[in-house]
Enzyme design. Structure first.
Site, PDB file in Angstrom:
ATOM      1  CG  LEU A  34       8.128  12.428  18.535  1.00  0.00           C
ATOM      2  CD1 LEU A  34       9.233  12.812  19.545  1.00  0.00           C
ATOM      3  CD2 LEU A  34       8.762  12.162  17.176  1.00  0.00           C
ATOM      4  CB  SER A 125      -4.691   4.000   1.819  1.00  0.00           C
ATOM      5  OG  SER A 125      -4.455   2.630   1.678  1.00  0.00           O
ATOM      6  CE1 TYR A 150      -4.677   3.654   7.488  1.00  0.00           C
ATOM      7  CE2 TYR A 150      -5.022   1.971   5.805  1.00  0.00           C
ATOM      8  CZ  TYR A 150      -4.369   3.106   6.248  1.00  0.00           C
ATOM      9  OH  TYR A 150      -3.433   3.698   5.453  1.00  0.00           O
ATOM     10  CE  LYS A 154      -4.980   6.883   5.714  1.00  0.00           C
ATOM     11  NZ  LYS A 154      -4.209   8.070   6.122  1.00  0.00           N
ATOM     12  N   GLY A 295      -9.055 -10.753   5.246  1.00  0.00           N
ATOM     13  CA  GLY A 295      -9.169  -9.414   4.669  1.00  0.00           C
ATOM     14  C   GLY A 295      -8.243  -9.141   3.503  1.00  0.00           C
ATOM     15  CG  ASP A 296      -4.016 -10.150   3.045  1.00  0.00           C
ATOM     16  OD1 ASP A 296      -4.121  -8.975   3.438  1.00  0.00           O
ATOM     17  OD2 ASP A 296      -3.034 -10.872   3.314  1.00  0.00           O
TER      18      ASP A 296
END
Ligand code: WQD
Length: 333
Positions: A34, A125, A150, A154, A295-296
């Site tokens: 949670l 992802s 991140y 993955k 980073g986009d």
């Protein structure tokens, strides 16, 4: 049918998947600390499905706690959603991301090994695709490096799972590479509820629509796209959830490790999404063009033919449904 453990099962994608998995006849056990979801989600999943869910508030990296769950339940397959997921934060706190995401995956896999549980579905992802690849990204796109910690977590967990499958021919692993999940359940009972300022586009738009934020910042209008804003493959979270049920069915019939893109195969720009949201919901989204976000990338969308051919799954809902459902959910908050 069987009993499925969902780690992170009260989160955005986990909760929608829990509903689909239950509706497909499976029993669901959820393990979630949670830390990024709400205790009310368990009851909401039960209200939507009319079925009970076993819930454990635990850290998936806590080996003793996971052991208890596997002792108490005969788990047939695991869908692993739990993990940190904010790209920007991962750049600032790389150790926290590597520690948490790798620890949870390793603890879970070790527990499964002790209990002879052989089926694993992993929330990966599209961020594992290097922007140096051409679009659409296919599962065979080259490993040319990730752009943030991140993404690397993955990538690394995918590698761990490939190695686990090589070592144990009885293992069945499906790696699902999500594109941009948005939308919410049509009931309005579950959806995405980020704490603080949203990082992602749709929750930002819905908060602007509700007057929580004055305007949307559009990160750059000088990309080589039809209107200069970034293009993404937005997929309705309920379609994404159905992709997990298809993966579960695939898992029971096949051994080894397979990777699938889950997207629609269609790209929409930031302004396409804003305009569609305004039109279908009859609300105005004021926006300002700002600098590009570090980073986009300009364009990201999936080649979805493998999931269609091998899993027999494809996304059914369009961008209008995504906008309507996201707004319904935001208004219920
Ligand atoms: C979409 C587009 C932005 C916010 C990331 C991760 C990915 C996955 C989903 C998971 C881009 C633009 C955004 C805003 C904007 N993560 N934008 N103003 O970056 O494609 O994917 O989230 O857990 O791994 O990389 O998604 O929704 O942040 O951005 O203009 O306030 O919207 O520049 O073009 P992204 P996003």
């Amino acid at each position: 049918m069987g009993k499925i453990l969902l780690t992170g099962g009260t989160g955005f994608i986990g909760s929608h998947t829990a509903v689909k998995v239950i509706e497909s006849g499976y029993d669901v056990v959820i393990a979630d600390d949670l830390s990024n979801s709400d205790a009310s989600v368990k009851g909401r999943i039960e209200r939507i499905t009319g079925k009970g869910v076993s819930f454990y508030q635990v850290d998936v990296a806590d080996s003793a706690a996971m052991e208890e769950i596997f002792d108490a339940h005969e788990i047939d397959a695991v869908i692993h959603f739990a993990g940190y997921k904010a790209v920007g934060e991962s750049v600032v706190r790389p150790l926290a991301y590597y520690r948490n995401n790798l620890d949870t995956a390793l603890t879970l896999l070790e527990t499964m090994q002790r209990h002879g549980c052989k089926s694993f579905i992993f929330s990966s992802s599209a961020t594992v695709y290097s922007p140096a690849n051409d679009v659409p990204f296919t599962e065979e796109s080259e490993d040319l490096g990730c752009t943030n910690p991140y993404g690397w977590t993955k990538f690394m967990i995918e590698q761990i799972l490939k190695d686990v499958c090589k070592a144990d021919p009885e293992m069945s692993v499906v790696l699902l590479r999500y594109f941009n999940p948005i939308g919410a359940h049509a009931s309005g009972l579950i959806g995405e509820n980020p704490s603080g300022v949203p990082n992602n586009l749709m929750p930002y738009i819905t908060q602007v629509a509700q007057g929580i934020r004055p305007h949307l910042n559009v990160f750059g209008d000088d990309y080589p796209t039809h209107d200069g804003t970034g293009v993404r493959d937005y997929i309705h979270v309920v379609d994404l959830a159905a992709g997990h049920v298809a993966a579960l069915e695939y898992c029971t019939a096949h051994k080894g490790c397979e990777v699938f893109n889950l997207g629609t195969g269609q790209g929409y720009s930031v302004l396409d999404l804003v305009k569609t949201f305004e039109r279908v919901n009859g609300v105005e989204i004021p926006y300002e063009i700002t600098d590009r976000r570090a980073g986009d990338i300009a364009v990201s969308y999936a080649d979805v033919s493998k999931a269609r051919e091998v899993l027999g799954w494809k996304a059914e809902k369009g961008i209008e449904d995504m906008c309507r459902d996201a707004w319904r959910w935001q208004q219920s908050l």
